[in-house]
Scaffold this active site. Structure first.
Site, PDB file in Angstrom:
ATOM      1  CD1 TRP A  26       0.299   0.608   3.326  1.00 14.01           C
ATOM      2  CD2 TRP A  26      -0.158  -1.567   3.118  1.00 14.01           C
ATOM      3  NE1 TRP A  26       0.802  -0.038   4.418  1.00 14.01           N
ATOM      4  CE2 TRP A  26       0.530  -1.368   4.336  1.00 14.01           C
ATOM      5  CE3 TRP A  26      -0.557  -2.872   2.775  1.00 14.01           C
ATOM      6  CZ2 TRP A  26       0.843  -2.412   5.190  1.00 14.01           C
ATOM      7  CZ3 TRP A  26      -0.251  -3.902   3.634  1.00 14.01           C
ATOM      8  CH2 TRP A  26       0.447  -3.674   4.823  1.00 14.01           C
ATOM      9  CD  GLU A  39      -3.496   2.880   7.914  1.00 13.85           C
ATOM     10  OE1 GLU A  39      -3.634   2.388   9.050  1.00 13.85           O
ATOM     11  OE2 GLU A  39      -2.383   3.203   7.460  1.00 13.85           O
ATOM     12  CD  GLN A  44      -9.264  -4.616  16.859  1.00 17.35           C
ATOM     13  OE1 GLN A  44      -9.943  -4.408  15.875  1.00 17.35           O
ATOM     14  NE2 GLN A  44      -9.760  -5.066  17.993  1.00 17.35           N
ATOM     15  N   GLY A  83      -9.765 -12.246  10.797  1.00 15.59           N
ATOM     16  CA  GLY A  83     -10.458 -12.020  12.061  1.00 15.59           C
ATOM     17  C   GLY A  83     -11.102 -10.646  12.155  1.00 15.59           C
ATOM     18  CE1 TYR A 122      -3.078   4.913  13.018  1.00 14.05           C
ATOM     19  CE2 TYR A 122      -4.751   3.430  12.131  1.00 14.05           C
ATOM     20  CZ  TYR A 122      -3.460   3.905  12.138  1.00 14.05           C
ATOM     21  OH  TYR A 122      -2.546   3.417  11.260  1.00 14.05           O
ATOM     22  CG  ASP A 140      -0.409   2.927  15.603  1.00 14.91           C
ATOM     23  OD1 ASP A 140       0.487   3.568  16.191  1.00 14.91           O
ATOM     24  OD2 ASP A 140      -0.164   2.079  14.714  1.00 14.91           O
ATOM     25  CB  CYS A 205      16.467   4.513  18.370  1.00 18.85           C
ATOM     26  SG  CYS A 205      15.059   5.604  18.114  1.00 18.85           S
ATOM     27  CB  CYS A 211      14.557   9.274  23.229  1.00 22.64           C
ATOM     28  SG  CYS A 211      13.438   8.167  24.102  1.00 22.64           S
TER      29      CYS A 211
HETATM   30  N1  ADE Z   1      -0.006   0.189  10.980  1.00 20.36           N
HETATM   31  C1  ADE Z   1      -1.150   0.718  10.541  1.00 20.36           C
HETATM   32  N2  ADE Z   1      -0.951   1.421   9.422  1.00 20.36           N
HETATM   33  C2  ADE Z   1       0.353   1.337   9.142  1.00 20.36           C
HETATM   34  C3  ADE Z   1       1.175   1.834   8.110  1.00 20.36           C
HETATM   35  N3  ADE Z   1       0.651   2.585   7.146  1.00 20.36           N
HETATM   36  N4  ADE Z   1       2.471   1.556   8.165  1.00 20.36           N
HETATM   37  C4  ADE Z   1       2.972   0.815   9.159  1.00 20.36           C
HETATM   38  N5  ADE Z   1       2.266   0.294  10.134  1.00 20.36           N
HETATM   39  C5  ADE Z   1       0.959   0.539  10.136  1.00 20.36           C
END
Ligand code: ADE
Length: 351
Positions: A26, A39, A44, A83, A122, A140, A205, A211
């Site tokens: 995507w 998305e 979940q 699911g 979200y 998220d 990181c 951080c």
């Molecule tokens: N979790 C939900 N959408 C995402 C995305 N576009 N890239 C990485 N993790 C995800």
């Protein structure tokens, strides 16, 4: 948060993303419909298992119109194994609304997106930022973890106010360009570097010197969350009812857990062979032979199914409104059986 810090954060994160982003389907040829489907599937569910479902789904259901027109049975079959089937149903409902009320195009505002079934804060933010470049947050679980660590936020992130504090920080951090990449980069770093369960890979990181959690040595112990309630345990006997080369399956009711999906017949509790025969008498079927099938467990969000399987050969093919007799091929191609029963589908197909 000063401007220098903000720019530094954005720059390091996006540079890291450019080098390290996973190549996900995507993210290639970004189109609103494709972003939306991804998305919804990712709600979940982790990224890795989604990829194959996503590609199969897009091949058969390439656009909003085809989703609006798809039969429910086929929708469930394509969703089988992912699911949380209400996600698929809501997505189809939303597609029909978009066809009727939005000229077939996903709307380009957070408010309008959120008016659609299955799209909350979200998901609206993710679609708006990734597909339309709208400067909106997409917070998220991954992002909450990253930001709780970056800000050394020691409040309980299950609490509304603490989550709001994190959302406010993200709002301020959003860049004016590449906001979709920025949101995905935050999720990505959460999924691959700033990982959960006390084991962040702070050494690699790109944000470590920004951080607070890392600098204070407490990143691994954040975020603080409420303990989850223990799941309800449910013991059940699952019957693979056989007559010649057919298997009885039934459709679950339209509400509650796994609505309208197909399943093997089952009964509460772990039954002895004598008890099984009694249950079958109630179903007007006479048992010929009972053979063992595997036991299996499936963990839902709030519930665990502990299943003991039995192959039950019957002497008469009782017809009923409650079940249908299906071939193995139909189980494979036509009926959508949730992955809670995966062990039994596999077992039947191998018999
Ligand atoms: N979790 C939900 N959408 C995402 C995305 N576009 N890239 C990485 N993790 C995800």
């Amino acid at each position: 948060m000063d401007d220098v810090w903000r720019r530094e954060f954005q720059q390091r994160l996006l540079e890291w993303y450019d080098k390290n982003a996973r190549k996900l389907p995507w993210r290639v040829g970004v189109l609103p419909y494709r972003v939306w489907v991804s998305e919804i599937m990712l709600q979940q569910t982790r990224v890795e298992p989604v990829v194959a479902y996503y590609e199969r789904f897009l091949t058969e259901v390439p656009n909003l119109k085809s989703l609006a027109e798809l039969s429910e049975e086929r929708l469930f079959k394509l969703w089988e194994g992912l699911g949380y089937y209400h996600r698929a149903l809501n997505m189809q409902k939303a597609a029909r609304i978009v066809m009727q009320s939005f000229q077939g195009e996903l709307p380009q505002s957070i408010e309008a997106l959120k008016s659609l079934p299955g799209i909350g804060d979200y998901t609206a933010g993710a679609i708006a930022s990734i597909a339309f470049g709208i400067r909106a947050r997409a917070v998220d679980g991954n992002v909450i973890r990253v930001m709780a660590r970056v800000g050394a936020i020691t409040g309980n992130v299950s609490e509304r106010l603490v989550k709001k504090e994190i959302e406010d920080v993200v709002d301020k951090l959003l860049p004016h360009e590449r906001v979709g990449d920025f949101n995905q980069a935050l999720m990505e770093i959460g999924a691959t570097v700033c990982i959960p369960n006390g084991a962040p890979k702070c050494q690699v990181c790109p944000l470590n010197s920004l951080c607070k959690g890392f600098l204070e040595g407490i990143a691994g112990s954040l975020p603080i969350q409420s303990k989850k309630k223990p799941r309800t345990q449910s013991d059940m006997s699952v019957f693979l009812i056989r007559f010649e080369n057919q298997i009885a399956i039934r459709k679950r009711v339209a509400s509650g857990l796994l609505p309208n999906l197909w399943e093997f017949l089952s009964y509460e509790g772990f039954l002895s062979n004598e008890q099984i025969k009694e249950v079958f008498r109630q179903w007007n079927m006479e048992v010929e032979e009972i053979l063992p099938a595997p036991s299996s467990q499936h963990v839902f969000t709030h519930l665990v199914w502990n299943m003991q399987g039995h192959v039950v050969w019957v002497k008469n093919k009782e017809e009923s409104l409650e079940w249908v007799w299906s071939s193995k091929e139909e189980i494979l191609k036509k009926y959508s059986i949730p992955s809670a029963y995966r062990a039994y589908v596999k077992f039947i197909l191998n018999q």
